[in-house]
Scaffold this motif. Structure first.
Motif, PDB file in Angstrom:
ATOM      1  N   GLU A 193       0.763  -1.386   0.016  1.00 14.22           N
ATOM      2  CA  GLU A 193      -0.106   0.019  -0.055  1.00 14.22           C
ATOM      3  C   GLU A 193       0.794   1.118   0.073  1.00 14.22           C
ATOM      4  O   GLU A 193       0.655   2.392  -0.835  1.00 14.22           O
ATOM      5  CB  GLU A 193      -1.006  -0.061   1.116  1.00 14.22           C
ATOM      6  N   GLY A 197       0.732   1.760  -3.899  1.00 17.27           N
ATOM      7  CA  GLY A 197      -0.584   2.397  -3.917  1.00 17.27           C
ATOM      8  C   GLY A 197      -1.903   1.344  -3.602  1.00 17.27           C
ATOM      9  O   GLY A 197      -2.896   1.440  -3.967  1.00 17.27           O
ATOM     10  N   GLU A 198      -1.190  -0.024  -3.567  1.00 13.96           N
ATOM     11  CA  GLU A 198      -2.061  -1.164  -3.534  1.00 13.96           C
ATOM     12  C   GLU A 198      -1.631  -2.298  -2.830  1.00 13.96           C
ATOM     13  O   GLU A 198      -0.423  -2.309  -2.911  1.00 13.96           O
ATOM     14  CB  GLU A 198      -2.626  -1.508  -4.999  1.00 13.96           C
ATOM     15  N   ARG A 264       1.138   2.350 -10.567  1.00 15.67           N
ATOM     16  CA  ARG A 264       1.096   3.462  -9.405  1.00 15.67           C
ATOM     17  C   ARG A 264       1.607   4.735 -10.107  1.00 15.67           C
ATOM     18  O   ARG A 264       0.849   5.909  -9.868  1.00 15.67           O
ATOM     19  CB  ARG A 264       2.137   3.174  -8.465  1.00 15.67           C
ATOM     20  N   TRP A 267      -1.378   6.701 -11.635  1.00 16.47           N
ATOM     21  CA  TRP A 267      -2.482   7.422 -10.782  1.00 16.47           C
ATOM     22  C   TRP A 267      -2.048   8.458 -10.113  1.00 16.47           C
ATOM     23  O   TRP A 267      -0.789   8.841  -9.820  1.00 16.47           O
ATOM     24  CB  TRP A 267      -2.753   6.268  -9.512  1.00 16.47           C
ATOM     25  N   LEU A 269      -2.749  10.135  -6.616  1.00 19.14           N
ATOM     26  CA  LEU A 269      -3.260   9.779  -5.320  1.00 19.14           C
ATOM     27  C   LEU A 269      -3.393  10.870  -4.471  1.00 19.14           C
ATOM     28  O   LEU A 269      -2.620  11.951  -4.444  1.00 19.14           O
ATOM     29  CB  LEU A 269      -2.248   8.729  -4.579  1.00 19.14           C
ATOM     30  N   ASP A 273       2.837   8.809  -0.452  1.00 18.77           N
ATOM     31  CA  ASP A 273       3.180   7.343  -0.540  1.00 18.77           C
ATOM     32  C   ASP A 273       4.963   7.299  -0.945  1.00 18.77           C
ATOM     33  O   ASP A 273       5.333   8.405  -1.015  1.00 18.77           O
ATOM     34  CB  ASP A 273       2.596   6.251  -1.216  1.00 18.77           C
ATOM     35  N   SER A 276       5.535   9.047  -4.488  1.00 15.26           N
ATOM     36  CA  SER A 276       5.169  10.136  -4.564  1.00 15.26           C
ATOM     37  C   SER A 276       6.257  10.970  -4.417  1.00 15.26           C
ATOM     38  O   SER A 276       6.639  11.936  -4.855  1.00 15.26           O
ATOM     39  CB  SER A 276       4.127  10.693  -3.495  1.00 15.26           C
TER      40      SER A 276
END
Length: 504
Positions: A193, A197-198, A264, A267, A269, A273, A276
């Motif tokens: 995560e 991101g997952e 990721r 995306w 967000l 994270d 980023s």
């Protein structure tokens, strides 16, 4: 003519036989390391080292050798290992007036044609560049923003443990199961995560993601491949002999991380994270894509498996010593009225929780031996022993952490040695313990970048478990951590516990 050819064959055969014999004689009597203590058979040839590495007994073999020969031993013709706390400073830190000890390419260099990662970047400049980009993602400030995600997966772990406890039938005193995989499920999901991101959906599906399962199944093979690197010809032949199916499996394994990274990057967000901090304002990346893929692949393992190993070892000791478990449980339950109060900041102040985890890190280090560095050209001194340039050096954390000259009751799981009074009260049996010798996250410019996250996970997972559940050993099934083998990672075996919802 035939006689001449026969003589040539005989001479060649004699030379082939003479070379290893001469090499062994040189290693034993004329090599610059000849005076370093150690078993002669290990000093003569690399073969005993290779055998221990492949069998997974290398950590325990080193411990036995240190007990016989002392804290400094020669474990191969060109390698010396240390079980001394001062070695961390001499080998891993940058000392004024000394050149840096770089990582040993045999262990650390990337595979030909593969990109560098934060672990395989041997040159200090390359490593510093990658680390500088990633460092903001692992600060205490960043962790504060990441806490809701960490809590999310610990909450899911607790839900799954309630499901387990509910399996108890009428009259049963709890449910027995192997808790080890659940620690891995949690830490890998958290890193998934935060990194991609997952999550890997291990907790959701109550099983290992295929990528993680393949990782654990290939650990022994990784030790074998590492062993062959000491013999370049063998490595060359081995690479030629790898079946296409295995090459495809390795490629697919890497591709899964590539796919996660690419998803990721596509995306946007609304939360920070790890990734980023790698993405530039224009959507590009601050380092080459190959380095991003390779770095996030190794960080996924390093940032998950190690924490899970520590939790497994700690829980194994706790259920084997109910008095210590009861003391920890009492501290946690008396400190909070509800689970919602258990945040990362509040948990930092629980002295016994911290002591239990530090003792777990001492006796169950996730990295049992600090992989080798190389003495720089011109030679240098480590723990008072002068070593020529090119010598490989390592630190035996497993041996050092259990050394009775460093710790009172060294092989006993005793959190009290980490409490404040142990270091301030001269009457404490642990007053003279050399606690600074335990360095599970290493030291120096390459110390673990994710140690703040690791500590947060360790505290939160263990505290939440003992707050919500009563644990005890599962019957007569008791795992002896000291018997687990090491294949780069610590061998996985069941940590059987009995669990039931807490008794009020």
């Amino acid at each position: 003519m035939v006689l001449f050819e026969m003589r040539g064959v005989v001479v060649a055969a004699l030379l082939l036989l003479a070379y290893p014999i001469c090499k062994i004689i040189y290693n034993l009597y004329f090599h610059p390391l000849a005076k370093v203590p150690g078993p002669r058979i290990w000093a003569a040839t690399r073969l005993p080292y290779i055998r221990a590495l492949i069998q997974g007994t290398i950590v325990h073999d080193f411990e036995k050798l240190h007990q016989v020969y002392g804290p400094v031993i020669r474990i191969a013709p060109d390698e010396v290992t240390f079980a001394q706390g001062e070695a961390y400073n001499d080998i891993f830190r940058i000392r004024q007036g000394h050149r840096q000890f770089l990582k040993d390419p045999i262990w650390w260099s990337r595979q030909p044609g593969q990109p560098n990662s934060i672990l395989s970047a041997i040159e200090p400049e390359s490593h510093a560049r990658i680390r500088k980009i990633l460092a903001p993602a692992f600060t205490t400030r960043a962790l504060k923003a990441q806490e809701p995600l960490v809590q999310k997966y610990v909450n899911l772990l607790i839900e799954r443990m309630h499901d387990k406890a509910a399996e108890a039938k009428n009259g049963q005193n709890g449910v027995e199961f192997d808790i080890g995989p659940w620690f891995n499920f949690t830490t890998f999901d958290i890193f998934g995560e935060l990194g991609f991101g997952e999550s890997f959906d291990c907790l959701q599906n109550s099983r290992y993601h295929p990528w993680i399962a393949l990782l654990f199944n290939s650990v022994k093979a990784a030790s074998f491949i590492s062993a062959t690197k000491f013999f370049p010809l063998v490595t060359f032949l081995l690479m030629k002999c790898i079946p296409e199916s295995l090459k495809k499996m390795q490629k697919d394994h890497f591709q899964q991380i590539v796919d996660k990274v690419d998803r990721r990057l596509s995306w946007e967000l609304d939360r920070p994270d790890f990734m980023s901090h790698v993405i530039k304002a224009d959507g590009g990346t601050k380092m080459p894509m190959g380095e991003v893929y390779a770095t996030f692949m190794v960080m996924t393992t390093a940032g998950s498996e190690t924490t899970a190993t520590t939790l497994s070892g700690t829980m194994n000791h706790l259920v084997a010593q109910p008095d210590i478990l009861a003391k920890l449980t009492e501290e946690v339950r008396s400190a909070f009225m509800s689970e919602s109060e258990m945040n990362l900041e509040a948990l930092q102040g629980l002295q016994y929780l911290n002591a239990v985890l530090r003792e777990g890190l001492r006796l169950c280090p996730p990295v049992p031996w600090m992989l080798p560095r190389v003495v720089p050209p011109g030679g240098d001194t480590v723990c008072g022993t002068w070593l020529p340039g090119g010598t490989t050096v390592s630190i035996q954390a497993y041996t050092l952490n259990r050394d009775p000259s460093y710790f009172h009751s060294a092989t006993t799981f005793t959190p009290e040695r980490w409490l404040p009074e142990a270091s301030t009260n001269p009457k404490s049996p642990y007053f003279r313990d050399q606690r600074s010798a335990v360095q599970p996250f290493s030291v120096g410019p390459r110390e673990c970048i994710g140690q703040h996250l690791a500590w947060a996970e360790l505290r939160l997972i263990l505290a939440r478990l003992v707050w919500a559940f009563d644990f005890e050993a599962a019957g007569e099934k008791k795992l002896k951590w000291e018997e687990l083998r090491t294949f780069l990672l610590v061998e996985k075996k069941p940590i059987d516990v009995r669990i039931k919802r807490r008794s009020e």
